[in-house]
Design an enzyme around this catalytic site. Structure first.
Site, PDB file in Angstrom:
ATOM      1  N   HIS A   1      11.484  -7.010   6.061  1.00 18.61           N
ATOM      2  CA  HIS A   1      11.051  -7.186   7.401  1.00 18.61           C
ATOM      3  C   HIS A   1      12.079  -6.679   8.440  1.00 18.61           C
ATOM      4  CE1 HIS A   1       7.579 -10.421   6.236  1.00 18.61           C
ATOM      5  NE2 HIS A   1       7.373  -9.122   5.980  1.00 18.61           N
TER       6      HIS A   1
ATOM      7  N   GLU B   1     -10.245  15.005   9.064  1.00 20.22           N
ATOM      8  CA  GLU B   1      -9.469  14.351   8.493  1.00 20.22           C
ATOM      9  C   GLU B   1      -9.844  14.331   6.860  1.00 20.22           C
ATOM     10  OE1 GLU B   1      -8.799   9.999  10.273  1.00 20.22           O
ATOM     11  OE2 GLU B   1     -10.787  10.966  10.784  1.00 20.22           O
TER      12      GLU B   1
ATOM     13  N   ASP C   1      -4.463  11.368   7.230  1.00 21.19           N
ATOM     14  CA  ASP C   1      -5.434  11.300   6.038  1.00 21.19           C
ATOM     15  C   ASP C   1      -5.684  12.588   5.411  1.00 21.19           C
ATOM     16  OD1 ASP C   1      -6.258   8.575   5.757  1.00 21.19           O
ATOM     17  OD2 ASP C   1      -7.067   8.509   7.727  1.00 21.19           O
TER      18      ASP C   1
ATOM     19  N   CYS D   1      -3.421  15.314  15.982  1.00 16.00           N
ATOM     20  CA  CYS D   1      -2.876  13.913  16.351  1.00 16.00           C
ATOM     21  C   CYS D   1      -2.198  13.291  15.481  1.00 16.00           C
ATOM     22  CB  CYS D   1      -4.092  13.263  16.909  1.00 16.00           C
ATOM     23  SG  CYS D   1      -5.690  12.815  16.067  1.00 16.00           S
TER      24      CYS D   1
END
Length: 837
Positions: A459, A696, A720, A767
């Site tokens: 983390h 995608e 993707d 994008c």
């Protein structure tokens, strides 16, 4: 039906071949999550009552109903798989809820052909939903006719003492394989805990010979469940069926531990022969120099053992409440900034602070005479020992979250604030820092972080990357022996802590940083200006955002528009879908934040690994290949309709462009375009917003010319597209470094997309993350991309990169890159042709 000595024989409600439950093409039913039973592949079109009884539930859409037999057995009959999507069309209910029925009585008439054409399967289920009280014994073997004996239901011996139906004592169970990356550590365990708390039933998770309550985060983590392990989940109580189904789904959802973790090739310390250099693992890249500041944890004196129990319990309660308040503030701040990773980390911390196993242990120690400080420390240390004993790196890292809470609560108990001042430009060293330490150090402008322990997926590492704070982990205990205040160089990207840098090296690092800082300032000064190549080609540099606040940041950073507004932010972390009005206001706020610039708004992209509490979906073996994007909208058209209505009411509509995710064929685009036209007529609009398609999946790239005939623009989602083209999960720790969108195969698909779009005069944007990579900018420009949508802080940098390019040269050299052998070769060629200074 015979009902002799508590044995009930059910007759077949349908005619057809009989299937075992495990062979049903639906994981929720097949797993036994709904209960034990059988299935029939129907040859007739009328469902009949399998026994005498009362109809206790009828699905609104008529595809399923439940009958309670006179001995208390509850039998669910479900016609077809995924038939709820027909929304009642093709079903004629012949009975009502509450009706008394006789064996053989017709219950539902249905359109066999329609279900076969439009639904996943005709296979129909006969499920005993309270099978914890009854034993099921199949009779029919291969094929059965309506009215023939299908199965016997006998009251279990252990349940025979219950004369009345006692739902409160009902128990159901199912087995499930854990798909969470790295197993059931803090964040997935927090999801399970949150799911279990939504029901009154008591739920337990069983693994090997150990069990834990689902509402105990530490108990769940203490089971040591790894990725791919099979577990059993059991629920007892009134809503146990629903609880089990929800928990099975939560246990099966892939919650990715790390979205952007760099995969770093590590060199063992003993292999490093360079004097005065400690080798570690890069958790967050960067190059800094400065004095080393060692951060020590809180050490407690010996406990005297003479304490007032009530007083110590009150002190602990007050300290816990103080820390909970601090964490809630951190959470609120993270939510406002839409920082999902930070939010997930501290939500898990908040859950740990409410964990019964931890609180009970601390309370018990206080009641036996311990001070609140020592009771809390000992309770944490005991749980850390459990996690560390599991011998799995991810669980060892998660023990760090517990140590964070140990320090925070001890500080509150001792009344200690953050009681030291960092020297200017300090590089902080510690055995292992905690997430809250990291936030404090960042606020105090630490220059860098180095830790003896820790991991690149911790983390702290996630937060350090988010803060842009260079961070090295796993340096070994030697780092703690470096004298306080000694001047060092932290070269995180290369995994090096240089302990005795020369004056020349120090000066070199300063010079590199100053050059970078000056370049950033120059880029920022020019960020509001448009980006043109040296030969006059205009490239729009827009921003990827998820809220109006981020849109404002993008506008201030010089964005030419919003290239991608992710609307999922409106739909997650809530019990119900946002209504039309709330959506319209949120979209309008983004348009308002962008002045007179255009905004591309992507329709809801959930499904796969992005689940919504109020949109239950079947567990999927391959979520990224399942119900995602536009496929989800086809399954739940009312969600998309509501969103489109909200989008059509923003003003001015001319600045709003709509983008459809996960399109793989032209018909999907045509269906949405037709629906958009119908809604425009309904709303009496003469203007139509532009409608674009995300590229995608490889199918969309290969069909780009056909899609461009009907779309107004195309936007390539390289993240993707990379994983689907390369057949590699981009969140797989061992493969992430190879999922590179500069692979020649990806470049060929991008080139084909641009060529197809150009034939119909359509523009193409990117994008995905590749748009934010300055090394890729010349390639994308060369292949014909005219819009790059990037993260807001990188707008100035990417615009500056465009202004130094010759588009004609980019076109010529980019075509040559298509013939290279690998992404590595492409990157080397890019660095050679268009070096990053």
């Amino acid at each position: 039906m015979s009902n002799n000595n508590n044995v009930l024989t059910l007759s077949a409600p349908l005619s057809g071949p009989v299937l075992a439950l495990g062979n049903v093409p639906d994981e929720v039913f097949a797993s036994g999550a709904m209960g034990d039973g059988l299935a029939i592949d129907p040859l007739n079109d009328c469902l009949q009552a399998p026994c005498d009884g009362v109809i206790i539930h009828v699905a609104r859409t008529g595809h399923a109903l439940t009958i309670r037999a006179d001995n208390g057995a509850e039998v669910l009959m479900h016609v077809g798989i995924d038939t709820v999507e027909l929304n009642g069309e093709g079903f004629a209910l012949l009975v009502k809820e509450g009706a008394r029925v006789s064996e053989g009585q017709p219950l539902v008439q249905f359109d066999l052909d329609r279900i076969a054409r439009q639904c996943k399967s005709l296979v129909s289920l006969i499920i005993l939903t309270n099978s914890e009280r009854f034993e099921l014994q199949p009779i029919a073997s291969k094929t059965v006719k309506v009215g023939e004996a299908l199965m016997r239901i006998a009251v279990r011996t252990s349940a025979s003492v219950q004369t009345a139906v006692d739902n409160s004592a009902a128990e159901v169970a199912a087995c499930v394989r854990i798909t969470h990356r790295g197993g059931l550590h803090a964040r997935p365990a927090a999801l399970i805990r949150k799911t279990a708390q939504g029901f009154s039933s008591q739920s337990q998770l069983h693994f090997g010979d150990k069990s834990a309550a689902c509402d105990s985060l530490i108990g769940l983590m203490g089971l040591g469940i790894g990725e791919g392990d099979e577990v059993r989940v059991s629920c007892r109580g009134k809503d146990c069926e629903a609880a089990l189904q929800a928990l099975v789904a939560a246990l099966s959802v892939a919650v990715h531990e790390e979205h952007h973790a760099p995969v770093v090739a590590t060199t063992p310390r003993w292999a490093n022969t360079e004097a005065n250099v400690l080798q570690g693992v890069c958790a967050a890249p960067g190059l800094v120099c400065g004095p080393l500041f060692r951060l020590a944890g809180i050490e407690l004196p010996e406990d005297t053992g003479t304490h007032n129990v009530d007083e110590q319990l009150q002190r602990l309660d007050a300290a816990l409440e103080q820390v909970r308040g601090e964490i809630r503030n951190t959470l609120d701040h993270a939510r406002r900034r839409k920082n999902v990773e930070e939010e997930e980390i501290f939500a898990a911390h908040l859950a740990l602070l409410e964990d019964p196993a931890l609180l009970d242990a601390a309370t018990a120690a206080i009641e036996q005479g311990s001070a609140a400080t020592h009771a809390w420390r000992d309770a944490i240390q005991a749980q850390c020992a459990v996690l560390l004993a599991l011998g799995k790196p991810l669980f060892a890292e998660r023990a760090n979250d517990l140590r964070d809470l140990q320090q925070r609560v001890l500080r509150a108990l001792l009344g200690e604030a953050w009681h030291f001042e960092l020297p200017a430009g300090a590089i902080v060293s510690a055995h292992e820092l905690t997430p809250s330490d990291l936030l404090q150090l960042s606020a105090q402008r630490a220059a860098g972080i180095c830790m003896a322990e820790g991991g690149a997926t911790s983390h702290v590492a996630i937060l350090a990357r988010g803060k842009g704070l260079p961070c090295l982990v796993a340096l070994g205990s030697e780092v703690l022996d470096v004298p306080q205040g000694q001047r060092v160089v932290l070269d995180a990207a290369n995994g090096r802590l240089e302990l005795a840098p020369s004056d020349a090296r120090h000066a070199e690092v300063h010079q590199i940083r100053e050059t970078q800082k000056l370049r950033r300032q120059q880029q920022q000064a020019q960020a509001q200006q448009p980006a043109h190549t040296t030969d006059g080609v205009s490239i729009e540099v827009a921003a990827n955002v998820a809220s109006s606040a981020e849109a404002q940041v993008a506008f201030d950073n010089g964005a030419d528009g919003v290239g991608l507004l992710r609307t999922e932010f409106l739909f997650v972390d809530r019990r119900t879908a946002p209504d039309e009005q709330e959506q319209r206001q949120a979209y309008q706020a983004v348009l308002d934040a962008m002045g007179d610039k255009s905004v591309i708004i992507r329709t809801i992209d959930v499904g796969g690994d992005k689940q919504l509490d109020y949109l239950p979906l079947p567990v999927e073996a391959n979520p990224v290949l399942g119900l995602r994007g536009i496929r989800m909208a086809q399954v739940r058209p009312e969600l998309l309709d509501q969103q489109l209505r909200a989008l059509l009411q923003v003003s001015p509509l001319a600045r709003c462009r709509i983008l459809l995710p996960m399109v793989s064929e032209v018909d999907e685009l045509l269906q949405i375009r037709q629906r958009l036209d119908e809604l425009c007529v309904e709303l009496e609009l003469t203007q139509r917003p532009e409608l674009g398609v995300m590229i995608e999946v490889p199918a969309a790239a290969l069909m780009a010319e056909q899609l461009a005939r009907h779309a107004d623009f195309l936007s390539i989602g390289t993240n993707d597209l990379s994983q689907y083209t390369l057949a590699m999960d981009r969140d797989h720790a061992g493969l992430a470094a190879r999922v590179d969108a500069l692979h020649p195969a990806l470049l060929r698909l991008i080139a084909q997309t641009c060529i197809g779009a150009a034939k119909h005069g359509r523009w193409v944007g990117v994008c995905g993350a590749l748009a934010s990579d300055p090394l890729a900018t010349p390639v994308l420009v060369g292949l014909g991309v005219s819009e790059l949508s990037v993260s807001p802080p990188q707008i100035g940098e990417i615009k500056d990169r465009v202004r130094h390019l010759d588009a004609a040269q980019c076109r010529q050299l980019s075509l040559e890159l298509l013939d290279l052998s690998s992404a590595k070769a492409v990157r080397q060629a890019c660095q050679h042709h268009w070096p990053l200074s």
